[in-house]
Design a protein around this motif. Structure first.
Motif, short mmCIF file in Angstrom:
data_model
loop_
_atom_site.label_atom_id
_atom_site.label_comp_id
_atom_site.label_asym_id
_atom_site.label_seq_id
_atom_site.Cartn_x
_atom_site.Cartn_y
_atom_site.Cartn_z
N GLN A 16 0.93 -10.11 5.83
CA GLN A 16 0.65 -10.34 4.42
C GLN A 16 0.11 -9.05 3.80
O GLN A 16 -0.87 -8.49 4.28
CB GLN A 16 -0.38 -11.46 4.28
N ASP A 17 0.76 -8.57 2.72
CA ASP A 17 0.37 -7.37 1.97
C ASP A 17 0.38 -6.09 2.82
O ASP A 17 -0.26 -5.11 2.47
CB ASP A 17 -1.00 -7.53 1.32
N THR A 18 1.10 -6.07 3.94
CA THR A 18 1.18 -4.89 4.79
C THR A 18 2.61 -4.75 5.30
O THR A 18 3.26 -5.73 5.61
CB THR A 18 0.23 -5.01 6.00
N ALA A 19 3.08 -3.50 5.35
CA ALA A 19 4.38 -3.20 5.92
C ALA A 19 4.22 -2.05 6.89
O ALA A 19 3.38 -1.17 6.70
CB ALA A 19 5.38 -2.82 4.83
N VAL A 20 5.02 -2.05 7.96
CA VAL A 20 5.01 -0.95 8.92
C VAL A 20 6.19 -0.04 8.56
O VAL A 20 7.33 -0.51 8.49
CB VAL A 20 5.13 -1.45 10.37
N VAL A 21 5.89 1.24 8.32
CA VAL A 21 6.90 2.20 7.89
C VAL A 21 7.07 3.25 8.99
O VAL A 21 6.09 3.84 9.44
CB VAL A 21 6.49 2.87 6.56
N ARG A 52 6.58 -6.64 -1.93
CA ARG A 52 7.81 -6.23 -2.63
C ARG A 52 8.78 -5.50 -1.71
O ARG A 52 9.98 -5.66 -1.85
CB ARG A 52 7.46 -5.33 -3.82
N ALA A 53 8.29 -4.70 -0.77
CA ALA A 53 9.17 -3.95 0.13
C ALA A 53 9.60 -4.85 1.28
O ALA A 53 8.78 -5.52 1.90
CB ALA A 53 8.47 -2.71 0.65
N LYS A 54 10.88 -4.86 1.55
CA LYS A 54 11.43 -5.70 2.61
C LYS A 54 11.93 -4.83 3.76
O LYS A 54 12.13 -3.63 3.61
CB LYS A 54 12.58 -6.56 2.07
N GLU A 55 12.12 -5.44 4.91
CA GLU A 55 12.57 -4.72 6.10
C GLU A 55 13.92 -4.04 5.84
O GLU A 55 14.84 -4.65 5.29
CB GLU A 55 12.71 -5.71 7.27
N GLY A 56 14.01 -2.75 6.20
CA GLY A 56 15.23 -1.98 5.99
C GLY A 56 15.20 -1.10 4.75
O GLY A 56 16.05 -0.25 4.58
N ASP A 57 14.24 -1.30 3.85
CA ASP A 57 14.13 -0.49 2.63
C ASP A 57 13.61 0.90 2.95
O ASP A 57 12.76 1.08 3.81
CB ASP A 57 13.17 -1.14 1.62
N MET A 58 14.13 1.91 2.21
CA MET A 58 13.58 3.26 2.28
C MET A 58 12.49 3.34 1.21
O MET A 58 12.73 3.03 0.04
CB MET A 58 14.66 4.30 1.99
N PRO A 113 -9.23 4.22 3.19
CA PRO A 113 -8.95 3.22 4.22
C PRO A 113 -9.10 1.80 3.67
O PRO A 113 -10.12 1.45 3.10
CB PRO A 113 -10.02 3.50 5.29
N LEU A 114 -8.05 1.01 3.84
CA LEU A 114 -8.06 -0.37 3.37
C LEU A 114 -8.39 -1.35 4.49
O LEU A 114 -8.82 -2.47 4.23
CB LEU A 114 -6.70 -0.73 2.77
N SER A 115 -8.16 -0.93 5.73
CA SER A 115 -8.52 -1.73 6.90
C SER A 115 -8.60 -0.77 8.09
O SER A 115 -8.58 0.44 7.91
CB SER A 115 -7.47 -2.82 7.16
N LYS A 116 -8.67 -1.31 9.28
CA LYS A 116 -8.81 -0.47 10.47
C LYS A 116 -7.62 0.47 10.64
O LYS A 116 -7.79 1.64 11.01
CB LYS A 116 -8.94 -1.36 11.70
N THR A 117 -6.42 0.01 10.38
CA THR A 117 -5.23 0.84 10.61
C THR A 117 -4.49 1.21 9.32
O THR A 117 -3.57 2.02 9.38
CB THR A 117 -4.23 0.10 11.50
N LYS A 118 -4.86 0.66 8.20
CA LYS A 118 -4.10 0.84 6.96
C LYS A 118 -4.75 1.87 6.06
O LYS A 118 -5.80 1.62 5.48
CB LYS A 118 -3.98 -0.52 6.26
N HIS A 119 -4.13 3.07 5.94
CA HIS A 119 -4.65 4.10 5.04
C HIS A 119 -3.54 4.76 4.25
O HIS A 119 -3.64 5.92 3.85
CB HIS A 119 -5.49 5.13 5.81
N PHE A 120 -2.45 4.03 4.04
CA PHE A 120 -1.35 4.45 3.16
C PHE A 120 -1.00 3.30 2.25
O PHE A 120 -1.27 2.14 2.55
CB PHE A 120 -0.10 4.83 3.98
N GLU A 121 -0.37 3.61 1.10
CA GLU A 121 0.10 2.59 0.18
C GLU A 121 1.53 2.91 -0.18
O GLU A 121 1.91 4.08 -0.24
CB GLU A 121 -0.77 2.51 -1.07
N ILE A 122 2.34 1.88 -0.42
CA ILE A 122 3.74 2.07 -0.79
C ILE A 122 3.78 2.38 -2.28
O ILE A 122 3.15 1.70 -3.09
CB ILE A 122 4.57 0.83 -0.43
#
Length: 83
Positions: free
Chosen positions: A22-27, A56-62, A70-79
């Motif tokens: 939820q609200d996180t994507a792996v890029v 908004r970003a779905k799997e396969g999107d560039m 830092p937004l959480s322990k591992t999340k420090h980027f935003e789309i």
């Protein structure tokens, strides 16, 4: 009078490999680096967790990701979405 320094935020371009959270994507961000001894270019891939508002970003999107606080322990980027 204080001088404040503008911090340049790092921007990377990659492909969304997972949007199951939820609200996180792996890029996955790929780059080419030359081997120091053999002088051959190799592809290296790094995965970053990025904030994905409203999923908004779905799997396969560039997508382009930008560094942020830092937004959480591992999340420090935003789309970044183009307007």
């Amino acid at each position: 009078m204080e001088k404040t320094k503008q911090i340049q935020k790092k921007e990377l371009r990659g492909k969304v490999v997972s949007d199951k959270m939820q609200d996180t994507a792996v890029v996955a961000v790929s780059r080419f680096v030359m081997h120091p001894k053999y002088k051959k270019f190799m592809k290296k891939t790094a995965k970053f967790s990025a904030h994905n508002p409203a999923n908004r970003a779905k799997e396969g999107d560039m997508v382009t990701i930008r560094s942020c606080r830092p937004l959480s322990k591992t999340k420090h980027f935003e789309i970044v979405f183009d307007k």
